[in-house]
Design a protein around this motif. Structure first.
Motif, PDB file in Angstrom:
ATOM      1  N   UNK A   2     -40.277  39.337 -13.729  1.00 49.17           N
ATOM      2  CA  UNK A   2     -39.740  37.838 -13.778  1.00 49.17           C
ATOM      3  C   UNK A   2     -40.419  37.097 -12.518  1.00 49.17           C
ATOM      4  N   UNK A   3     -40.694  38.002 -11.062  1.00 49.56           N
ATOM      5  CA  UNK A   3     -41.029  37.257 -10.245  1.00 49.56           C
ATOM      6  C   UNK A   3     -42.846  37.309 -10.303  1.00 49.56           C
ATOM      7  N   UNK A   4     -43.163  38.383 -10.713  1.00 43.19           N
ATOM      8  CA  UNK A   4     -44.571  38.292 -11.023  1.00 43.19           C
ATOM      9  C   UNK A   4     -44.821  37.033 -11.888  1.00 43.19           C
ATOM     10  N   UNK A   5     -44.316  36.786 -12.849  1.00 45.58           N
ATOM     11  CA  UNK A   5     -44.604  35.618 -13.710  1.00 45.58           C
ATOM     12  C   UNK A   5     -44.606  34.357 -12.920  1.00 45.58           C
ATOM     13  N   UNK A   6     -43.547  34.182 -11.951  1.00 49.57           N
ATOM     14  CA  UNK A   6     -43.431  33.174 -11.205  1.00 49.57           C
ATOM     15  C   UNK A   6     -44.651  32.901 -10.243  1.00 49.57           C
ATOM     16  N   UNK A  38     -24.249  43.976 -27.860  1.00 49.77           N
ATOM     17  CA  UNK A  38     -23.471  45.221 -28.161  1.00 49.77           C
ATOM     18  C   UNK A  38     -24.210  46.406 -28.568  1.00 49.77           C
ATOM     19  N   UNK A  39     -25.377  46.126 -29.130  1.00 49.14           N
ATOM     20  CA  UNK A  39     -26.171  47.253 -29.612  1.00 49.14           C
ATOM     21  C   UNK A  39     -26.303  48.291 -28.701  1.00 49.14           C
ATOM     22  N   UNK A  40     -26.332  49.534 -29.149  1.00 47.46           N
ATOM     23  CA  UNK A  40     -26.776  50.880 -28.627  1.00 47.46           C
ATOM     24  C   UNK A  40     -28.118  50.995 -28.223  1.00 47.46           C
ATOM     25  N   UNK A  41     -29.046  50.270 -28.965  1.00 48.21           N
ATOM     26  CA  UNK A  41     -30.320  50.541 -28.808  1.00 48.21           C
ATOM     27  C   UNK A  41     -30.782  49.163 -27.688  1.00 48.21           C
ATOM     28  N   UNK A  42     -31.718  49.951 -26.829  1.00 47.17           N
ATOM     29  CA  UNK A  42     -32.106  49.057 -25.451  1.00 47.17           C
ATOM     30  C   UNK A  42     -32.970  48.018 -26.076  1.00 47.17           C
ATOM     31  N   UNK A  43     -33.771  48.265 -27.295  1.00 49.28           N
ATOM     32  CA  UNK A  43     -34.764  47.137 -27.506  1.00 49.28           C
ATOM     33  C   UNK A  43     -34.266  46.200 -28.467  1.00 49.28           C
ATOM     34  N   UNK A  44     -32.689  46.327 -28.679  1.00 49.55           N
ATOM     35  CA  UNK A  44     -32.295  45.210 -29.382  1.00 49.55           C
ATOM     36  C   UNK A  44     -31.373  44.286 -28.751  1.00 49.55           C
ATOM     37  N   UNK A  45     -31.150  44.460 -27.318  1.00 49.04           N
ATOM     38  CA  UNK A  45     -30.554  43.788 -26.311  1.00 49.04           C
ATOM     39  C   UNK A  45     -31.353  43.266 -25.160  1.00 49.04           C
ATOM     40  N   UNK A  46     -31.098  42.266 -24.727  1.00 47.32           N
ATOM     41  CA  UNK A  46     -31.970  41.548 -23.668  1.00 47.32           C
ATOM     42  C   UNK A  46     -31.563  42.285 -22.215  1.00 47.32           C
ATOM     43  N   UNK A  47     -32.754  42.404 -21.323  1.00 47.83           N
ATOM     44  CA  UNK A  47     -32.676  42.643 -20.045  1.00 47.83           C
ATOM     45  C   UNK A  47     -33.683  42.026 -19.250  1.00 47.83           C
ATOM     46  N   UNK A  48     -33.021  41.263 -18.126  1.00 45.21           N
ATOM     47  CA  UNK A  48     -34.398  40.884 -17.278  1.00 45.21           C
ATOM     48  C   UNK A  48     -34.832  41.790 -16.283  1.00 45.21           C
ATOM     49  N   UNK A  49     -36.187  42.034 -16.289  1.00 50.30           N
ATOM     50  CA  UNK A  49     -36.838  42.999 -15.257  1.00 50.30           C
ATOM     51  C   UNK A  49     -37.128  41.927 -14.372  1.00 50.30           C
ATOM     52  N   UNK A  50     -36.607  42.060 -13.208  1.00 48.64           N
ATOM     53  CA  UNK A  50     -37.034  41.176 -12.102  1.00 48.64           C
ATOM     54  C   UNK A  50     -38.312  41.184 -11.342  1.00 48.64           C
TER      55      UNK A  50
END
Length: 284
Positions: free
Chosen positions: A66-70, A51-63
């Motif tokens: 993610x696919x590069x790591x795989x 619920x945080x307004x700060x982007x660095x305090x909530x998660x988001x999966x960068x696709x």
């Protein structure tokens, strides 16, 4: 996974025109997630604030990442651990769908102005396979709610001297929950080590957790005692900026009259936590 519950006070999950016409999944899952976050932090792990307004305090999966790591040879779990916290891995976040869907079975609500009273079941349908760690954490979350906490909305509007603040959200888990079998190698210590390693990764990314976020290590539970408004005001004076909260925000403590119980938390500060505990011991 399936849990059978019985209300000891009404449950409120909101609805159309401010009426609780049924138990809404969003109200229940939001409450479960809140306790799950506090539990993960209490075990030494990292849990974001969605619920945080700060982007660095909530998660988001960068696709792309993610696919590069795989592609670089990491498995799905390792790739997820690099970007999103254990709570978001279960409940979902931007870029990653939740692993569970809640299916609730309950009789019709008799009074939509008060909320649901009676017996009901919560079944967790797996949309993605759950790990043993997630099963254990879910089961422990329901145990905390059953023994000490509350579920649903309107729980932390008290203690208050306002007559319209009813007791809400106290439930009892009936019988032995069906959580399935855990692998024989699973242990709580392994889970804590796993959570600690992931937290360290996030901290290296600059994603430290603010001390104000609920952490089970700084919770106070009294399953057989209540806290009246005057006693709560005494506690607020110990840490006015945090315990008093902001206008329109819920209290940091919840107290109940029908079933004597209260729970609450301080920020992650040993000095403040110990002062609050010392003040509460004066009640004994």
């Amino acid at each position: 996974m399936e849990f059978k519950l019985k209300t000891l006070t009404p449950i409120w999950t909101g609805g159309v025109e401010g009426k609780c016409d049924r138990l809404h999944e969003t109200g229940i899952i939001g409450s479960l997630r809140w306790w799950y976050e506090a539990l993960v932090r209490g075990l030494g792990g990292y849990a974001c604030d969605p619920t945080s307004e700060r982007k660095d305090e909530r998660c988001e999966l960068n696709q792309e990442k993610f696919h590069k790591a795989i592609k670089d040879g990491k498995n799905i779990q390792e790739a997820l651990n690099e970007q999103i916290c254990p709570v978001c891995q279960l409940f979902g976040c931007t870029g990653w769908g939740r692993k569970i869907k809640i299916i609730m079975n309950h009789p019709e609500i008799q009074n939509i102005d008060i909320g649901f009273k009676g017996e009901f079941t919560i079944k967790f349908k797996e949309l993605k396979k759950l790990t043993d760690e997630e099963k254990w954490l879910l089961n422990e979350t329901l145990y905390i709610i059953d023994r000490y906490g509350t579920i649903g909305a309107r729980c932390t509007l008290k203690p208050s001297d306002k007559p319209y603040y009813r007791d809400y959200g106290i439930v009892r888990v009936e019988g032995k929950p069906d959580v399935g079998e855990l692998e024989s190698h699973f242990s709580k210590e392994q889970l804590k080590n796993y959570l600690a390693r992931q937290r360290e990764k996030f901290e290296k990314q600059g994603r430290a957790m603010p001390s104000e976020w609920p952490d089970l290590r700084y919770f106070i539970f009294a399953p057989d005692n209540g806290l009246d408004p005057n006693e709560y005001k005494q506690l607020q004076r110990l840490e006015p900026e945090f315990l008093r909260g902001e206008k329109g925000k819920a209290n940091k403590f919840a107290s109940f009259k029908i079933k004597k119980r209260f729970w609450g938390y301080t920020k992650a500060d040993e000095y403040v936590f110990n002062r609050v505990c010392k003040e509460l011991k004066k009640k004994d």
